[in-house]
Design a protein around this motif. Structure first.
Motif, mmCIF file in Angstrom:
data_model
loop_
_atom_site.group_PDB
_atom_site.id
_atom_site.type_symbol
_atom_site.label_atom_id
_atom_site.label_comp_id
_atom_site.label_asym_id
_atom_site.label_seq_id
_atom_site.Cartn_x
_atom_site.Cartn_y
_atom_site.Cartn_z
ATOM 1 N N ARG A 467 0.834 -1.204 0.000
ATOM 2 C CA ARG A 467 0.000 0.000 0.000
ATOM 3 C C ARG A 467 0.867 1.252 0.000
ATOM 4 O O ARG A 467 2.009 1.239 0.471
ATOM 5 C CB ARG A 467 -0.934 0.017 1.212
ATOM 6 C CG ARG A 467 -1.898 -1.171 1.210
ATOM 7 C CD ARG A 467 -2.942 -1.093 2.299
ATOM 8 N NE ARG A 467 -3.804 -2.273 2.269
ATOM 9 C CZ ARG A 467 -4.898 -2.398 1.519
ATOM 10 N NH1 ARG A 467 -5.269 -1.385 0.750
ATOM 11 N NH2 ARG A 467 -5.606 -3.500 1.547
ATOM 12 N N ASN A 468 0.297 2.322 -0.558
ATOM 13 C CA ASN A 468 1.016 3.600 -0.572
ATOM 14 C C ASN A 468 0.723 4.353 0.726
ATOM 15 O O ASN A 468 -0.058 3.880 1.560
ATOM 16 C CB ASN A 468 0.651 4.404 -1.822
ATOM 17 C CG ASN A 468 -0.815 4.807 -1.847
ATOM 18 O OD1 ASN A 468 -1.496 4.829 -0.822
ATOM 19 N ND2 ASN A 468 -1.307 5.133 -3.030
ATOM 20 N N PRO A 469 1.345 5.517 0.912
ATOM 21 C CA PRO A 469 1.194 6.234 2.187
ATOM 22 C C PRO A 469 -0.252 6.588 2.556
ATOM 23 O O PRO A 469 -0.555 6.755 3.739
ATOM 24 C CB PRO A 469 2.029 7.499 1.967
ATOM 25 C CG PRO A 469 3.076 7.078 0.986
ATOM 26 C CD PRO A 469 2.385 6.113 0.066
ATOM 27 N N ASP A 474 -0.832 -0.361 -3.742
ATOM 28 C CA ASP A 474 0.264 0.169 -4.566
ATOM 29 C C ASP A 474 0.403 -0.655 -5.846
ATOM 30 O O ASP A 474 1.254 -1.528 -5.946
ATOM 31 C CB ASP A 474 1.566 0.142 -3.755
ATOM 32 C CG ASP A 474 2.757 0.655 -4.542
ATOM 33 O OD1 ASP A 474 2.544 1.357 -5.553
ATOM 34 O OD2 ASP A 474 3.898 0.327 -4.160
ATOM 35 N N LYS A 475 -0.464 -0.357 -6.825
ATOM 36 C CA LYS A 475 -0.390 -1.103 -8.080
ATOM 37 C C LYS A 475 0.896 -0.830 -8.856
ATOM 38 O O LYS A 475 1.452 -1.748 -9.467
ATOM 39 C CB LYS A 475 -1.622 -0.824 -8.933
ATOM 40 C CG LYS A 475 -2.870 -1.533 -8.403
ATOM 41 C CD LYS A 475 -3.981 -1.573 -9.428
ATOM 42 C CE LYS A 475 -5.121 -2.440 -8.940
ATOM 43 N NZ LYS A 475 -6.203 -2.551 -9.934
ATOM 44 N N PRO A 476 1.411 0.408 -8.866
ATOM 45 C CA PRO A 476 2.713 0.605 -9.533
ATOM 46 C C PRO A 476 3.800 -0.285 -8.943
ATOM 47 O O PRO A 476 4.654 -0.802 -9.666
ATOM 48 C CB PRO A 476 3.008 2.093 -9.301
ATOM 49 C CG PRO A 476 1.659 2.723 -9.169
ATOM 50 C CD PRO A 476 0.822 1.698 -8.448
ATOM 51 N N LEU A 478 3.304 -3.240 -7.582
ATOM 52 C CA LEU A 478 3.060 -4.598 -8.077
ATOM 53 C C LEU A 478 3.538 -4.741 -9.511
ATOM 54 O O LEU A 478 4.141 -5.753 -9.886
ATOM 55 C CB LEU A 478 1.574 -4.931 -7.979
ATOM 56 C CG LEU A 478 1.005 -5.165 -6.581
ATOM 57 C CD1 LEU A 478 -0.510 -5.345 -6.647
ATOM 58 C CD2 LEU A 478 1.655 -6.392 -5.931
ATOM 59 N N ARG A 479 3.280 -3.707 -10.332
ATOM 60 C CA ARG A 479 3.716 -3.784 -11.736
ATOM 61 C C ARG A 479 5.231 -3.861 -11.832
ATOM 62 O O ARG A 479 5.777 -4.523 -12.719
ATOM 63 C CB ARG A 479 3.210 -2.567 -12.512
ATOM 64 C CG ARG A 479 1.710 -2.540 -12.730
ATOM 65 C CD ARG A 479 1.310 -1.430 -13.700
ATOM 66 N NE ARG A 479 -0.110 -1.172 -13.624
ATOM 67 C CZ ARG A 479 -0.669 -0.165 -12.969
ATOM 68 N NH1 ARG A 479 0.087 0.709 -12.330
ATOM 69 N NH2 ARG A 479 -1.966 -0.009 -12.945
ATOM 70 N N SER A 480 5.916 -3.167 -10.933
ATOM 71 C CA SER A 480 7.387 -3.136 -11.001
ATOM 72 C C SER A 480 7.992 -4.512 -10.785
ATOM 73 O O SER A 480 9.099 -4.793 -11.251
ATOM 74 C CB SER A 480 7.941 -2.139 -9.972
ATOM 75 O OG SER A 480 7.735 -2.630 -8.663
ATOM 76 N N ARG A 481 7.254 -5.394 -10.135
ATOM 77 C CA ARG A 481 7.757 -6.767 -9.939
ATOM 78 C C ARG A 481 7.866 -7.525 -11.251
ATOM 79 O O ARG A 481 8.575 -8.526 -11.344
ATOM 80 C CB ARG A 481 6.819 -7.546 -8.994
ATOM 81 C CG ARG A 481 6.633 -6.927 -7.622
ATOM 82 C CD ARG A 481 5.739 -7.812 -6.768
ATOM 83 N NE ARG A 481 5.434 -7.176 -5.477
ATOM 84 C CZ ARG A 481 4.812 -7.777 -4.478
ATOM 85 N NH1 ARG A 481 4.450 -9.052 -4.623
ATOM 86 N NH2 ARG A 481 4.545 -7.144 -3.371
ATOM 87 N N HIS A 482 7.140 -7.054 -12.257
ATOM 88 C CA HIS A 482 7.092 -7.772 -13.535
ATOM 89 C C HIS A 482 7.915 -7.103 -14.635
ATOM 90 O O HIS A 482 7.937 -7.581 -15.746
ATOM 91 C CB HIS A 482 5.638 -7.919 -13.990
ATOM 92 C CG HIS A 482 4.816 -8.734 -13.060
ATOM 93 N ND1 HIS A 482 4.668 -10.083 -13.193
ATOM 94 C CD2 HIS A 482 4.110 -8.389 -11.953
ATOM 95 C CE1 HIS A 482 3.896 -10.545 -12.209
ATOM 96 N NE2 HIS A 482 3.544 -9.541 -11.445
ATOM 97 N N ARG A 483 8.571 -5.997 -14.281
ATOM 98 C CA ARG A 483 9.411 -5.353 -15.294
ATOM 99 C C ARG A 483 10.690 -6.124 -15.456
ATOM 100 O O ARG A 483 11.260 -6.626 -14.476
ATOM 101 C CB ARG A 483 9.730 -3.900 -14.875
ATOM 102 C CG ARG A 483 8.513 -2.995 -14.909
ATOM 103 C CD ARG A 483 8.899 -1.549 -14.647
ATOM 104 N NE ARG A 483 7.700 -0.747 -14.416
ATOM 105 C CZ ARG A 483 7.502 0.009 -13.342
ATOM 106 N NH1 ARG A 483 8.433 0.083 -12.405
ATOM 107 N NH2 ARG A 483 6.405 0.704 -13.209
ATOM 108 N N PRO A 484 11.202 -6.200 -16.683
ATOM 109 C CA PRO A 484 12.495 -6.885 -16.891
ATOM 110 C C PRO A 484 13.586 -6.214 -16.073
ATOM 111 O O PRO A 484 13.614 -4.979 -15.947
ATOM 112 C CB PRO A 484 12.758 -6.714 -18.391
ATOM 113 C CG PRO A 484 11.426 -6.426 -18.992
ATOM 114 C CD PRO A 484 10.642 -5.691 -17.939
#
Length: 488
Positions: A467-469, A474-476, A478-484
């Motif tokens: 979660r964000n503050p 915190d979807k961004p 979660l997305r960052s976990r899938h970036r190369p």
């Protein structure tokens, strides 16, 4: 009242025996198409369907879908095309929300929403000599209800009038310089407004022809091009990725240009596809709420790879800041659109319509910038929408479906990068304490509730969601976990 130029009964008077529409079973001239339209219009009338009603059409791509669409307009009714792969739950929601009075489908096992039905094999093919058409649809009448999901996860009916469709199809004819010599190969699904406008109404207006292909495959595509000699087609990035991966040695010289839309395409793939096929591919951009397209690179003018081109004729594209004020040229902000293409609104949702169309400007929810020549570059999306092979998927709809499982406490769905589809949905789920639910159980739970394209490729059971503050998921993150991973 402005003239509508794509009606079959009017085009037949001008084009008569010219080729019009074909699929794997039928090959119709303009006159034969108009006769089929009149035959089915009479049949619809016999079922009590009339002016102002809505007909639901749940068919795969085939000529009869377009006959049913045009026949609805013949008697002043509107149509709502339903995705033929929908589950019964999804289909019945749309049929009910649209207040459809009749469903055209594939037969007794198809969803009906409790409405009367006409099976495709029972559609009348010969005109009734005793039937005389009454008033047909006019420019201001509702023509289409195209359903698109929103941030709430409940699909909304986008109301498009014949005025919207005439404006868009004539714009396509002008932008692509279509003539009676043009021949479109249809490979996109006809429950989308893109296929209806770009591949059907535009060539009808130009006096050209349309070939409806069966289920897409690269081999089928190359065979169809070689056999039918079309001059253009419209596709999504996933299709171009599949085509360039083939070794087929097919003569594509009949193709004058191709269109890419529905999802962003990388410069690399666009360049590779153009080089591979020796073909001009123009990237465009639009929304269902804007009757298909609002910007497109010109086939015969300056094309800027990486942009979706300038505004189409008769439309204005602007960039606004968070307050809705115009942003300086080159500045990133929300893309807004104005023109006769802007929808009449969302069916039965005046509040959402007011939020989306403000003072005539359609707020797209997309982030972009305009250059000095008016070419639009898309930067990001305000909404969380996932575009899987050109199909719009809204995480909230999947999250809502997951939430119907008794063991699910909360869920978050994000788009993960995919080499072929662009993006695919991935779910993160928190179960209730002492509820040992598994990803396989949740996958089984979703299969009766969601179309296959919406099913997450992976479901991760986690102890908690980041979660964000301010406490929002915190979807961004979660997305960052899938970036190369970055390469040093």
């Amino acid at each position: 009242m402005s003239h509508i130029g794509y009606f079959a009964w009017d085009r037949a008077a001008q084009r008569a025996d010219a080729p019009c529409l074909r699929d794997d079973r039928l090959d119709l001239t303009y006159r034969q198409f108009a006769e089929r339209v009149d035959a089915f219009a009479a049949q619809l009338s016999g079922h009590g369907v009339g002016r102002g009603d809505v007909v639901a059409i749940m068919l795969p791509n085939r000529a009869e879908l377009l006959v049913a669409l045009m026949a609805s307009w013949r008697i002043g009714a509107a149509a709502t095309p339903v995705n033929p792969t929908f589950t019964a739950t999804e289909a019945e929601y749309q049929i009910a929300d649209a207040a459809a009075v009749l469903v055209v489908n594939e037969g007794p096992d198809a969803p009906t929403g409790g409405r009367p039905t006409i099976a495709v094999d029972d559609m009348a093919a010969s005109p009734d000599p005793d039937w005389a058409p009454g008033p047909t649809a006019g420019a201001g009448d509702l023509a289409l209800l195209i359903y698109t999901s929103g941030s709430t996860g409940r699909p909304k009916g986008v109301m498009l009038s014949h005025e919207n469709l005439q404006f868009m199809s004539s714009s396509m004819v002008q932008h692509f310089s279509l003539t009676a010599d043009d021949h479109c190969l249809l490979i996109l699904p006809l429950f989308h407004v893109n296929a209806i406008c770009v591949s059907f109404l535009a060539p009808m207006l130009a006096g050209g022809q349309l070939s409806v292909t069966g289920r897409f495959s690269p081999a089928r595509f190359f065979d169809d091009v070689a056999r039918l000699r079309p001059t253009y087609f419209s596709a999504v990035p996933t299709i171009y990725a599949l085509l360039v991966s083939q070794d087929a040695d097919t003569d594509l010289s009949s193709l004058r240009f191709a269109v890419c839309g529905a999802a962003p395409i990388s410069k690399e793939l666009l360049d590779r596809a153009e080089q591979r096929f020796g073909l001009v591919i123009v990237e465009g951009y639009g929304l269902t709420e804007g009757t298909c397209a609002s910007a497109c690179n010109p086939p015969g003018g300056v094309r800027k790879l990486g942009t979706v081109g300038p505004a189409l004729p008769g439309q204005t594209i602007a960039i606004v800041d968070e307050s809705g004020a115009p942003a300086p040229m080159g500045t990133v902000g929300e893309v807004v659109i104005r023109g006769a293409n802007v929808m009449r609104g969302y069916l039965g949702r005046p509040d959402e319509t007011e939020r989306t169309v403000v003072d005539g400007w359609l707020h797209t929810g997309d982030v972009g910038r305009l250059d000095e020549d008016g070419y639009l570059t898309l930067v990001d999306r305000i909404k969380d929408m996932i575009i899987r092979g050109g199909e719009n998927i809204y995480p909230k709809e999947i999250e809502n479906a997951l939430a119907t499982h008794d063991d699910v406490l909360e869920a978050a769905v994000i788009g993960a990068p995919h080499d072929v589809y662009g993006e695919v949905p991935v779910a993160y789920v928190v179960a209730y304490p002492d509820s040992p639910v598994t990803d396989d159980q949740l996958d089984d739970h979703l299969r009766d509730r969601l179309t296959k394209a919406k099913l997450p490729v992976a479901i991760h059971i986690v102890d908690a969601l980041p979660r964000n503050p301010v406490g929002k998921i915190d979807k961004p993150g979660l997305r960052s976990r899938h970036r190369p991973a970055a390469v040093n």
